[in-house]
Design an enzyme around this catalytic site. Structure first.
Site, short mmCIF file in Angstrom:
data_model
loop_
_atom_site.label_atom_id
_atom_site.label_comp_id
_atom_site.label_asym_id
_atom_site.label_seq_id
_atom_site.Cartn_x
_atom_site.Cartn_y
_atom_site.Cartn_z
N LYS A 1 0.81 -1.23 0.00
CA LYS A 1 0.00 0.00 0.00
C LYS A 1 0.84 1.27 0.00
O LYS A 1 0.42 2.29 -0.53
CB LYS A 1 -0.96 0.01 1.19
N GLU B 1 -10.20 7.51 4.14
CA GLU B 1 -10.90 6.66 5.10
C GLU B 1 -10.08 5.40 5.27
O GLU B 1 -9.21 5.09 4.45
CB GLU B 1 -12.29 6.30 4.58
N SER C 1 1.59 -9.71 -1.19
CA SER C 1 1.27 -8.29 -0.99
C SER C 1 1.70 -7.75 0.37
O SER C 1 1.95 -6.55 0.50
CB SER C 1 -0.23 -8.06 -1.20
C1 LIG Z 1 -5.04 -3.92 1.78
C2 LIG Z 1 -4.33 -5.16 1.46
C3 LIG Z 1 -4.73 -5.99 0.39
C4 LIG Z 1 -5.95 -5.70 -0.45
O1 LIG Z 1 -5.89 -4.53 -1.19
P1 LIG Z 1 -5.77 -4.55 -2.77
O2 LIG Z 1 -6.08 -3.15 -3.14
O3 LIG Z 1 -6.73 -5.55 -3.30
O4 LIG Z 1 -4.37 -4.91 -3.09
C5 LIG Z 1 -3.98 -7.10 0.10
N1 LIG Z 1 -2.90 -7.45 0.85
C6 LIG Z 1 -2.49 -6.69 1.88
C7 LIG Z 1 -1.30 -7.12 2.65
C8 LIG Z 1 -3.19 -5.52 2.23
O5 LIG Z 1 -2.79 -4.79 3.27
#
Ligand SMILES: *Cc1c(COP(=O)(O)O)cnc(C)c1O
Length: 405
Positions: free
Chosen positions: A101, A123, A388
């Site tokens: 993010k 938000e 992610s």
């Molecule tokens: C917020 C988050 C997501 C989901 O958000 P996307 O916009 O779909 O990428 C996925 N993995 C992690 C670790 C997150 O913090």
């Protein structure tokens, strides 16, 4: 490269169009006042983001502050257990703050600085976007107002503490169900009041134009790096790539690097407790066309056509819609969207932790679980997973709810 009759060489030139549409999805379904504010951001984005100064500053920040490029790791032991398919992970868990993010938050906050804004507004639901944006605001010396439902404030105490330590102002939203939807409404209303001095920063490839495009572009660093690194490491492209999809930002950035390649692409949505409405958040697989939060996409609806209640074990994935570009790629058939339930997710969380020494976020564990299944189906070849984020934030919850597996 042509996939299903669609030419992808010129894809990024054509999508989104000037009004923010990916085919019929996207757009900006907002009040005139907000539209004026969004147009200002679009215009600034198109000029500022092409300037050499902006690009080199963002590059320097990514390297010196975020720790990019994040590596790719070969999951040798896990692959060995599955047979002849080799699994690899792109390590966004090693990006500063432990998830992808920050990639778009640093871009959005740098844009705010170039636009002469003093404040960023957003938000947050689970608090992950709030923490990433508060980090970016601290780095640039911007004020930061994060709108959060009082129910979520109670549930997400560690992230609330992080935001406050980083100097952000957490604004409690008490009306309605006092969760994410009300927080979005409150943040939009605040932005409409304060847009002269502030900029709204959305947390995924969602919301009105230009956000789905801008967030994708800022996240595309993940796909660009991953493609280069994978070729350098193995001498070829992966056969398949996999990412989890909530709003869809980590997936869209990652996928964007491979759309024009002969690579199978899989987006993984949360099936939660099962396929009954209310038990999952798989809007691309089970949703229908609908407008919410200022954009048209595929959406899970209740019997009145309103956004349905959704559920996932991963709080970062429980949103009743997904980014419009995902809906477009879904309809084109370029990306296959499929689902993984809570149980398989938790198994994958432990499998990656125990066999590789990487504790993944529960969100990312959905992609790992899917890749494990896909490997068994493929029998040979390679799969690159976008990891992610890291799972430190999820450990207490998992131990309490599932114990050690
Ligand atoms: C917020 C988050 C997501 C989901 O958000 P996307 O916009 O779909 O990428 C996925 N993995 C992690 C670790 C997150 O913090």
């Amino acid at each position: 490269m042509i996939h299903n009759g669609m030419e992808f060489d010129t894809y990024f030139k054509n999508y989104p169009d000037k009004d923010g549409f990916f085919g019929k999805y996207g757009g900006a379904y907002i009040t005139e006042e907000l539209k004026a504010a969004m147009d200002e951001i679009t215009e600034a984005y198109f000029t500022i983001c092409k300037s050499a100064k902006f690009i080199s500053e963002l590059r320097r920040i990514r390297k010196e502050f975020q720790g990019r490029p994040t590596p790719i790791s070969h999951l040798e032991r896990l692959s060995g257990k599955l047979g002849n398919v080799q699994l690899y992970v792109k390590r966004e868990d090693l990006n500063h703050t432990g998830a992808h993010k920050l990639n778009h938050c640093m871009g959005e906050a740098l844009l705010a600085k170039y636009m002469g804004k003093k404040k960023v507004i957003a938000e947050t639901g689970a608090g992950q976007h709030g923490v990433a944006l508060a980090t970016a605001a601290a780095y640039f010396g911007l004020e930061c107002d994060i709108y959060m439902g009082s129910v979520d404030i109670k549930k997400q105490a560690p992230n609330v503490a992080r935001m406050k330590i980083l100097g952000a102002n957490v604004v409690e939203v008490t009306h309605g169900l006092a969760t994410l939807k009300e927080a979005v409404d409150a943040a939009f209303a605040a932005y409409a009041r304060e847009y002269k001095d502030s900029i709204y920063c959305i947390g995924s490839v969602l919301g009105p134009h230009p956000f789905p495009m801008m967030v994708r572009d800022f996240q595309s660093v993940v796909g660009i790096e991953a493609r280069e690194q994978f070729i350098e490491m193995t001498g070829e492209l992966p056969d398949a790539i996999v990412a989890c999809v909530g709003g869809g930002s980590n997936a869209m950035g990652f996928f964007s690097g491979f759309l024009n390649d002969p690579v199978d692409i899989y987006g993984v949505e949360p099936l939660g407790r099962g396929a009954t409405l209310g038990d999952h958040a798989a809007s691309l697989k089970y949703g229908e066309e609908g407008i919410m939060h200022g954009f048209n996409s595929l959406m899970l609806k209740d019997e009145n056509g309103e956004p349905a209640p959704v559920y996932s074990v991963a709080s970062g994935l429980d949103y009743p819609s997904s980014g419009p570009e995902h809906a477009f790629l879904h309809d084109l058939g370029r990306v296959t969207y499929d689902v993984i339930d809570d149980e398989d997710t938790i198994d994958a969380f432990f499998a990656l932790s125990k066999t590789e020494g990487i504790i993944p976020a529960i969100e990312s564990s959905h992609a790992v679980a899917y890749a494990i299944k896909l490997a068994q189906k493929m029998g040979r070849g390679s799969i690159l997973i976008n990891l992610s984020g890291r799972g430190d934030k999820d450990m207490d919850f998992i131990i309490e709810k599932y114990g050690i597996r």
